[in-house]
Design a protein around this motif. Structure first.
Motif: not given
Ligand code: PLP
Length: 389
Positions: A354-371
């Motif tokens: 998993f590799s992040f950039c400036r445009y990622n958000t906490e919602e992105d992380v939460d979505y991955v943690l849900e799925k």
């Protein structure tokens, strides 16, 4: 409808809107050839020069003329290795590591097949190099060309480039580093580093695909691999890709402005994801030295689960990540980086980056943690090797 979450920024990044904007005038308005004698073309040269200054500034190069523009990181890497070996003559000893990108391993093995001596340094279980081995390899007594990556694309592990370059230079060798993954993410200052050459790729730092750069320290001998016109001071022929060069310059400028804030943001998201995964997925472990890696990257193995299966199921719910494995000749080969680190058999096939950039958000992380956790649970239940589902 599924959300779409892109956490594969070490593969490629979105072009920053500011970058696109900087490029647009160079398609339909200022489309001249910077080598032309007339003003319409000749005026373009200053924009290429400005972009060169911005790339030089990102890495602390003293002279902008030490930067040449290429088509990608792979070209920069190939040119650095083959060009310096060719210019040195007399079959130098080539030193690299087992965990390099194919853009370095490819040319190194090509030269080995042609009779050059190649030393490929091992890494330990954390993905770090043994400095005694670097020292031994660099004091072989032969002329040397060494290429060692700064940050690993799969694990994010960072090599101590200043120390390694110092050892190679003490032995009289030429030193190149593939900085494709670190450029724009962490500070680089070649003024205080004994590196001779350094590769950059535009699309890893929010510039478009199809543009890269190679830093060549003044006085470093290199044979051009594209011969023809006198562009790039005769070191790489071909009419300059002006819009993309301007875009790379703008991306470097943005990276400099935002580096500390972006790194902090990405680290926070990465750590939140990692902690969440380790807490909610049985048999998960992080690969690589967690104290010594890029702020945006995590590489996690899931015991007894196939990485490809995880990726496909993530893809079904709109999550883009990646695995180091490659489908080679009908068999699923584990990543050469994880194999070099001796990641256990039960883990090596089930790794996801998993590799992040400036445009990622906490919602992105939460979505991955849900799925992700239910996907891992389901795949483990299907695995004939998992003991406990
Ligand atoms: N080096 C490293 C460490 C990389 O991660 C990559 C791309 O993934 C490259 C080189 C090649 O860069 P490019 O895709 O611009 O050719």
């Amino acid at each position: 409808m599924n959300k779409s979450v892109y956490v594969d920024n070490n593969a490629t990044t979105a072009v920053a809107p500011e970058v696109t904007e900087s490029m647009l005038p160079f398609f339909n308005e200022h489309w001249g050839n910077p080598s032309s004698m007339h003003a319409f073309g000749g005026n373009i040269k200053k924009h290429v020069d400005e972009a060169r200054e911005k790339v030089a500034a990102l890495i602390g190069a003293e002279h902008p003329s030490e930067i040449i523009f290429t088509s990608c990181g792979s070209e920069s890497d190939n040119m650095a290795v083959r060009g310096t070996v060719d210019a040195m003559g007399g079959h130098p000893h080539i030193i690299t590591t087992r965990v390099e990108h194919a853009a370095i391993l490819g040319p190194c093995h090509h030269l080995e097949d042609r009779g050059y001596r190649l030393t490929t340094l091992e890494v330990d279980a954390m993905g770090n190099l043994d400095m005694d081995r670097v020292c031994a390899a660099s004091s072989s007594g032969k002329k040397t060309v060494a290429s060692v990556m700064w940050a690993n694309n799969e694990t994010g592990v960072i090599f101590p480039i200043s120390e390694i370059a110092g050892l190679i230079k003490e032995g009289g060798g030429v030193f190149h580093t593939d900085a494709v993954q670190i450029a724009g993410k962490m500070p680089i200052n070649v003024k205080s580093l004994p590196v001779d050459l350094l590769s950059i790729s535009g699309h890893k730092l929010h510039a478009p695909k199809g543009i890269g750069a190679l830093y060549i320290r003044r006085g470093t001998k290199i044979t051009p691999h594209i011969m023809g016109g006198h562009q790039e001071r005769g070191r790489r022929a071909g009419t300059e890709n002006v819009p993309y060069i301007v875009g790379l310059g703008r991306a470097c400028e943005l990276a400099m402005e935002r580096m500390a804030a972006d790194a902090e943001h990405e680290r926070r998201l990465r750590d939140r994801l990692e902690t969440g995964i380790l807490a909610s997925c049985k048999g998960a472990r992080v690969n690589g030295d967690v104290l010594n890696r890029l702020p945006n990257t995590t590489n996690i193995s899931f015991e007894y689960v196939e990485g490809e299966a995880i990726l496909l199921m993530l893809d079904d719910v709109g999550i883009c990540a990646s695995t180091g494995s490659a489908c080679a000749s009908g068999s699923l080969e584990p990543s050469h980086v994880l194999r070099a680190m001796d990641v256990p058999r039960s883990m090596v096939h089930g790794s996801i980056r998993f590799s992040f950039c400036r445009y990622n958000t906490e919602e992105d992380v939460d979505y991955v943690l849900e799925k992700l956790p239910p996907i891992i649970k389901r795949l483990r239940e299907l695995s004939p090797f998992a003991q406990d589902g």
